[in-house]
Design a protein around this motif. Sequence first.
Motif, PDB file in Angstrom:
ATOM      1  N   LEU A   1       0.830  -1.199   0.000  1.00 39.91           N
ATOM      2  CA  LEU A   1       0.000   0.000   0.000  1.00 39.91           C
ATOM      3  C   LEU A   1       0.865   1.250   0.000  1.00 39.91           C
ATOM      4  O   LEU A   1       1.746   1.406   0.848  1.00 39.91           O
TER       5      LEU A   1
ATOM      6  N   LYS B   1      -2.314  -1.419  -3.892  1.00 39.41           N
ATOM      7  CA  LYS B   1      -3.067  -0.166  -3.847  1.00 39.41           C
ATOM      8  C   LYS B   1      -2.077   0.991  -3.747  1.00 39.41           C
ATOM      9  O   LYS B   1      -1.217   1.000  -2.862  1.00 39.41           O
ATOM     10  N   LYS B   2      -2.171   1.917  -4.678  1.00 36.60           N
ATOM     11  CA  LYS B   2      -1.264   3.072  -4.739  1.00 36.60           C
ATOM     12  C   LYS B   2       0.196   2.615  -4.714  1.00 36.60           C
ATOM     13  O   LYS B   2       1.029   3.166  -3.994  1.00 36.60           O
TER      14      LYS B   2
ATOM     15  N   ASN C   1      -6.063  -2.629  -7.058  1.00 40.37           N
ATOM     16  CA  ASN C   1      -6.990  -1.642  -6.521  1.00 40.37           C
ATOM     17  C   ASN C   1      -6.629  -0.276  -7.098  1.00 40.37           C
ATOM     18  O   ASN C   1      -5.867  -0.181  -8.045  1.00 40.37           O
ATOM     19  N   LYS C   2      -7.132   0.792  -6.557  1.00 41.68           N
ATOM     20  CA  LYS C   2      -6.937   2.116  -7.146  1.00 41.68           C
ATOM     21  C   LYS C   2      -5.490   2.594  -7.056  1.00 41.68           C
ATOM     22  O   LYS C   2      -4.784   2.319  -6.091  1.00 41.68           O
TER      23      LYS C   2
ATOM     24  N   ASN D   1      -2.594   2.156  -8.896  1.00 45.07           N
ATOM     25  CA  ASN D   1      -1.377   1.379  -9.103  1.00 45.07           C
ATOM     26  C   ASN D   1      -0.723   1.697 -10.440  1.00 45.07           C
ATOM     27  O   ASN D   1      -1.403   2.005 -11.424  1.00 45.07           O
TER      28      ASN D   1
END
Length: 446
Positions: A310, A338-339, A359-360, A362
């Motif tokens: 993350l 994620k990120k 997820n958001k 990347n």
Amino acid sequence: MFKCCIKVKFKMKKILNQEKKIEKINHNLLYSSMNFAYRLDKNIEVSPLNYLFVSDSITDILSENISFKFSKSSDEISGKEKYIVSNDGNCVAYYNDKKTSLANVEVVKKGDSLSVYKSGVLGYNSAILSVENITLLKSYVKTYSSGSKGFLLKEKGKIGNIFEVIFETMSSNANAIESSNESILRLKKVYAYTNGENSGGVCVSAQSKVFSNSITVYTASFNSPSFYINGSLFIEDSLMETRRSYLGVMEGDSSFFSINSSLRGELGLKIMNKKDDNFINKVGIVKRYISINEGFAFDVENSSSVINLLDMTVFSLCKKILKTSSQFDNKNVDVHLKKTFMNGEIVTDDKTTINIFFNKGNTVFSKISGNVNLFFKDKTHYSLTLTGDSFVRKIDFFNNDIKTFIECLNLNGYTLYYDSVQNEWMKDKSYYFEDGSRLLPNRRFE
């Protein structure tokens, strides 16, 4: 002989009568020479007003069965119980069921162990060994002995606290800090340096737990990871670095969690099992980065694992991110992103399946091959950019719309092959793009 006995008694009495002066001293030396080591077989309360001082004229102390009392302590220590003339001994050891504090001391351990089993398994020959609750403050611990651990806590349920302490181990098979046998160790503002083969920084064994904040671990020799885990290790605001070894090694039932820490290794994080166990190794890295010079950032062998990344960066100088291999069937490695930014190859064998969850936020540059499944939880433009022709087994896209899915990819002139049986929503179709990129069905998995 009698004069030696009186001399030692007088010397100890004089020291204990000067407690107020002693509290100004920053370092008292608990010393073990090449020819002897000694161990405290009974617990001593140590505080700024009650220091333990031991001279290195140990032959005087061993000459008679001397008994004496320490100030502010009811413990009566006999000379024979207190000291052991052996290379397989500890500088300082605690065995009674009491809370012990050791502050502002310098512990130097010399003398190689005569037994690999005693030093490696039993922990004898350590600079500091405790089977009790213990606190070590503002001190310096250094070992020159092969097989000599800097600090070892090895009793189930016992808690150790180490604050503002420097550890140096300068020989082989000598971990700087170790917890064992389901003990709990807390580290803060600790510096650990090792310069010997097979000498790790922080060793978490036998299902113990270590919680760390603001620590620095640096290892300079071969096969000396900054951490070894067969338990749980938590670090925050810390630096872990190796020059000639894996960054860390996880084995058996183990967990590693890093928050806002810098992880630098010559080689990456080795996650392994020697047997076909059902353990799931867990890795969580939040913020900062992992940077590797050679090999894969994550090297998983015979293990089912979960890796959560993350808001961080995975950097590999040779552009290799994740490799899995197994001699056992049905192993799974789940990677949640994620990120996260990472650039490198992802490869697996036929007995291990890698599941990558996007997820958001990347940014992943990769060449993918083997038993790999991709899961896209939402739409992120160019979340995956290929750096070579790639093969994936299953693609699970959140709305199963091919146009939206293509917007999440940058094939970058390469070909992405997918398993047509596992991806019915793609209707076994081939897609060609102006830059020469291709999205093609591949039946090699059937």
